[in-house]
Every structure is written in C-alpha cells, then in structure tokens.
Design a protein around this motif. Sequence first.
Motif, short mmCIF file in Angstrom:
data_model
loop_
_atom_site.label_atom_id
_atom_site.label_comp_id
_atom_site.label_asym_id
_atom_site.label_seq_id
_atom_site.Cartn_x
_atom_site.Cartn_y
_atom_site.Cartn_z
N PHE A 187 -26.19 -22.03 44.02
CA PHE A 187 -26.39 -20.65 44.48
C PHE A 187 -27.31 -19.90 43.49
O PHE A 187 -27.73 -20.44 42.47
CB PHE A 187 -25.03 -19.94 44.59
CG PHE A 187 -24.15 -20.17 43.39
CD1 PHE A 187 -24.32 -19.44 42.23
CD2 PHE A 187 -23.15 -21.15 43.41
CE1 PHE A 187 -23.53 -19.66 41.13
CE2 PHE A 187 -22.35 -21.38 42.30
CZ PHE A 187 -22.56 -20.63 41.15
N PHE A 188 -27.59 -18.63 43.83
CA PHE A 188 -28.40 -17.78 42.95
C PHE A 188 -27.60 -16.55 42.53
O PHE A 188 -26.84 -16.02 43.33
CB PHE A 188 -29.67 -17.31 43.68
CG PHE A 188 -30.60 -18.43 44.04
CD1 PHE A 188 -31.55 -18.88 43.14
CD2 PHE A 188 -30.53 -19.04 45.29
CE1 PHE A 188 -32.42 -19.91 43.48
CE2 PHE A 188 -31.39 -20.08 45.63
CZ PHE A 188 -32.33 -20.51 44.72
N VAL A 189 -27.79 -16.14 41.29
CA VAL A 189 -27.14 -14.94 40.78
C VAL A 189 -28.20 -14.10 40.07
O VAL A 189 -28.93 -14.61 39.22
CB VAL A 189 -26.02 -15.29 39.77
CG1 VAL A 189 -25.30 -14.01 39.32
CG2 VAL A 189 -25.02 -16.26 40.37
N TYR A 190 -28.29 -12.83 40.45
CA TYR A 190 -29.27 -11.92 39.82
C TYR A 190 -28.55 -10.72 39.25
O TYR A 190 -27.79 -10.10 39.98
CB TYR A 190 -30.31 -11.47 40.85
CG TYR A 190 -31.06 -12.63 41.44
CD1 TYR A 190 -32.10 -13.22 40.75
CD2 TYR A 190 -30.69 -13.14 42.68
CE1 TYR A 190 -32.78 -14.31 41.29
CE2 TYR A 190 -31.36 -14.23 43.21
CZ TYR A 190 -32.41 -14.80 42.52
OH TYR A 190 -33.07 -15.87 43.04
N ASP B 28 -29.60 -13.21 35.82
CA ASP B 28 -29.16 -14.57 35.52
C ASP B 28 -27.80 -14.64 34.83
O ASP B 28 -27.02 -15.55 35.05
CB ASP B 28 -30.19 -15.27 34.62
CG ASP B 28 -31.54 -15.36 35.30
OD1 ASP B 28 -31.58 -15.31 36.54
OD2 ASP B 28 -32.55 -15.48 34.59
N GLU B 29 -27.52 -13.66 33.96
CA GLU B 29 -26.27 -13.72 33.19
C GLU B 29 -25.07 -13.23 34.00
O GLU B 29 -23.95 -13.19 33.50
CB GLU B 29 -26.40 -12.94 31.87
CG GLU B 29 -26.60 -11.44 32.01
CD GLU B 29 -28.04 -11.04 32.21
OE1 GLU B 29 -28.88 -11.90 32.52
OE2 GLU B 29 -28.34 -9.83 32.08
N LEU C 243 -23.29 -14.52 36.39
CA LEU C 243 -22.17 -15.43 36.63
C LEU C 243 -21.21 -15.45 35.44
O LEU C 243 -19.98 -15.44 35.62
CB LEU C 243 -22.67 -16.85 36.94
CG LEU C 243 -21.58 -17.82 37.37
CD1 LEU C 243 -20.94 -17.39 38.69
CD2 LEU C 243 -22.11 -19.24 37.49
N GLU D 143 -26.39 -9.34 42.12
CA GLU D 143 -26.55 -9.78 43.51
C GLU D 143 -26.30 -11.28 43.59
O GLU D 143 -26.87 -12.05 42.82
CB GLU D 143 -27.95 -9.44 44.02
CG GLU D 143 -28.12 -9.73 45.50
CD GLU D 143 -29.45 -9.25 46.07
OE1 GLU D 143 -29.74 -9.62 47.21
OE2 GLU D 143 -30.19 -8.52 45.38
N LEU D 144 -25.43 -11.67 44.51
CA LEU D 144 -25.15 -13.09 44.71
C LEU D 144 -25.84 -13.56 45.98
O LEU D 144 -25.81 -12.86 46.99
CB LEU D 144 -23.63 -13.32 44.87
CG LEU D 144 -22.72 -12.87 43.73
CD1 LEU D 144 -21.26 -13.11 44.11
CD2 LEU D 144 -23.06 -13.64 42.46
N ILE D 145 -26.44 -14.73 45.93
CA ILE D 145 -27.04 -15.32 47.14
C ILE D 145 -26.53 -16.75 47.26
O ILE D 145 -26.67 -17.56 46.35
CB ILE D 145 -28.58 -15.29 47.08
CG1 ILE D 145 -29.06 -13.82 47.13
CG2 ILE D 145 -29.20 -16.09 48.22
CD1 ILE D 145 -30.55 -13.63 47.11
N GLY D 146 -25.88 -17.04 48.39
CA GLY D 146 -25.34 -18.38 48.60
C GLY D 146 -23.89 -18.51 48.19
O GLY D 146 -23.30 -19.59 48.30
N ARG E 28 -29.63 -23.47 37.21
CA ARG E 28 -28.97 -22.84 36.06
C ARG E 28 -27.44 -22.94 36.13
O ARG E 28 -26.78 -23.06 35.10
CB ARG E 28 -29.38 -21.37 36.00
CG ARG E 28 -28.82 -20.67 34.78
CD ARG E 28 -29.18 -19.20 34.77
NE ARG E 28 -28.67 -18.59 33.56
CZ ARG E 28 -29.42 -18.12 32.57
NH1 ARG E 28 -30.72 -18.19 32.67
NH2 ARG E 28 -28.88 -17.57 31.51
N PHE E 29 -26.88 -22.89 37.33
CA PHE E 29 -25.43 -22.82 37.45
C PHE E 29 -24.80 -24.16 37.83
O PHE E 29 -23.64 -24.22 38.23
CB PHE E 29 -25.04 -21.73 38.46
CG PHE E 29 -25.73 -20.43 38.19
CD1 PHE E 29 -25.47 -19.73 37.02
CD2 PHE E 29 -26.68 -19.93 39.07
CE1 PHE E 29 -26.13 -18.54 36.74
CE2 PHE E 29 -27.34 -18.74 38.80
CZ PHE E 29 -27.07 -18.04 37.64
N ASN F 216 -35.14 -11.29 34.98
CA ASN F 216 -34.54 -10.90 33.71
C ASN F 216 -35.42 -9.87 33.05
O ASN F 216 -36.64 -10.03 33.03
CB ASN F 216 -34.43 -12.12 32.78
CG ASN F 216 -33.01 -12.63 32.75
OD1 ASN F 216 -32.06 -11.87 32.91
ND2 ASN F 216 -32.88 -13.92 32.54
#
Lengths: 91, 248
Positions: A34-37, A39-40, A42, A73-76, B50-51, B148
């Motif tokens: 998934f994507f997290v915006y 980055d930090e 999560l 913002e979470l995507i997926g 990244r995750f 970022n």
Amino acid sequence: MYKVKKYKIKNGKLFEIKLEFSDKINNIRIFGDFFVYPDEGLELIEKELINCNIKKDDIKLRIDECLRKNNIELIGIDSISITTAILEMIQ
Amino acid sequence: MNWRVLELGTFSCYENMAIDEAISEGVFEGTSEPTIRFYKWSPSAVSIGRFQSMNEEVSIENCNKLNINYLRRITGGGAVFHDSDGELTYSIIGNEELFPKGIRESYKEICGYLVNGLKRLGINASFAPINDIIVGNKKISGSAQSRNNKILLQHGTILYDINIRKMFSVLNVSKEKISDKMISSVEERVTSIKNQNPNIDFESLYKELLYSFTENKQAFFGKLTEKERIRVKELIKKYQSNEWNFYR
C-alpha cells in the motif's frame, strides 16, 4: 501473545499484521504494498496503537485520530481494514 | 520553471535510489532544479516497497546465486524485479506545487506522460488508477510516489521485455506455484513493449518518453551537482545496509 495474519481487503490489496498483545496492543507492525503519505505515517499509526484496548471503536478511533492529526493519507489500506484484521487476530 | 533532465544512465540499484533521494534533498534545499531522469539497472535487482518485508517478498538465496541485488525503496507499492535489459525506469522530482495537489491526480498527470509517449509509438496505452498503465487489460507500467518535506518523487518502470521465470525465481513465490499455469496467468495480466511491437527498439522508447516528459516544459540537459554526488556516495551506504533493507 504473538500472532501474524495476512488480510485481504475486498477488491483491494493484501496486507500483513504482526501483533503482540495481552489485553492491550503491546506492539504492531503492518506490512504490504500500500501507500502512505507522508512516508513516516505508518510508523506514527503503529506507535499510536501501542497500549490501545483491543476494542473495535478504540482501535479505529486511534487510527482515524492519528490520520487526522498528522494529515496522513492511506491508499490501498484503511482504518476499517486494519481494525478488522486486528480483531480477527485475537479471536 | 526550468527542469533539469538527466539522460539515460545505467547504475546499480543502490546508486539509482541514492540518486533519486539526493536529488529530492537538493530540490528541498533549493540547490537542485526539479529533475526528470531515465535509468536502467545493472546488475538486475529487486526493489521492495517501503512498507514491505524483505524476507517475505524476496528470495535472498536466489538473488545471491544469480548476482541480483535487492533493496528497499523509499516509495510504497510492491516488489519489482528490475531486469537489466528488460525495463526503462523514470523519476520525476520537484516541489509539490508543480503537480496536482491530490495524490491520485498527480499519478494521473505523470502517468499521462507515459501514456502519451506509448501512444506515439503506436501502443494503445491507458492510465489505470491508482498507479498503473495498461494496454488492453494488461499492465505495462507501474509507478510509486513519495512525498516528503513538500517534495514529490515519483518513479516507475516501463516493461520493455519480460523474463517471467527469472522474475519468479527471485520473488518469494513457492516452487509449487511457479507452474506453467501461473506463468500463463501472469502473461495474461502483464505485457511489454516487445510483446506489443517487436520492432520498437529501446532507444525509440527512451526518446519518445523523453519527449513526452519534457513537452510543454522548459528543460535542459544537466548533470548531478557536486553536492548531489557527495550525497549519493553517502546514501549508497544506506541502501546497501541491512538496517534499512531489513528494517521491516
């Protein structure tokens, strides 16, 4: 107790949770494509969930509050899926 | 806005990701122009999102046997096998204000450059939200974006040629699953430039994408700054480290 579970979001992505828990969440790691915006975000969510009661409303509220507070913002993946996966793990 | 373009180059996976991050830092500090770059990978490599977990996604043993590097990206998304001869990768890096504000909209705009380039090559590509490009119902390109410090970095790959068996040997899929049936199933879902038109050479693909990324922009061919080069050397160590690659 320590458990690992893969969880598939309906029509969505597969993610995995590693959970250490007693009556509360002691530690949690969430993995997936998934994507997290930003980055930090999560790591902030994972940190926020430590010491959280393992109750649906408590978990979801903590995640949603963390998203709002930090403009994440979470995507997926979303707060409902994470909450559901955690609850299924402790059953 | 004046965009710097870094011409196609071939680097190790560690250098490639270090370059992207060093440029992002330079743009943030105001010492680098927004940048578009194109690159290849040598040796071939696997990058994970990244995750993701390296041990879950990648067969380290097979990577070592086949001289295939592996690393964690700073962008989310899934594990990707970067075949040294099988793909073209791009990065676009700039202040968020240069792109649509929404994540989904910015994917659409940047992936639109790829769609336009592929269309000019006669390939009927279309954007498949959130971050893919498809031809018919088959994926030909995937992208990942990071934001970022108000800096947007998006990189993505365009499949030029596919070696599915090699790809599965380094991604963690059980041997039982690497059946002919599974390979056929992937072939039904993924395509490449070569599959679409064997007459399109790599250079033509690169030139078209270079054109479509810079169309309607002021752009110049540039090089990394001295500051970026120094930072790349430092960041390579991060991308080679177990501390980063296995932190999840």
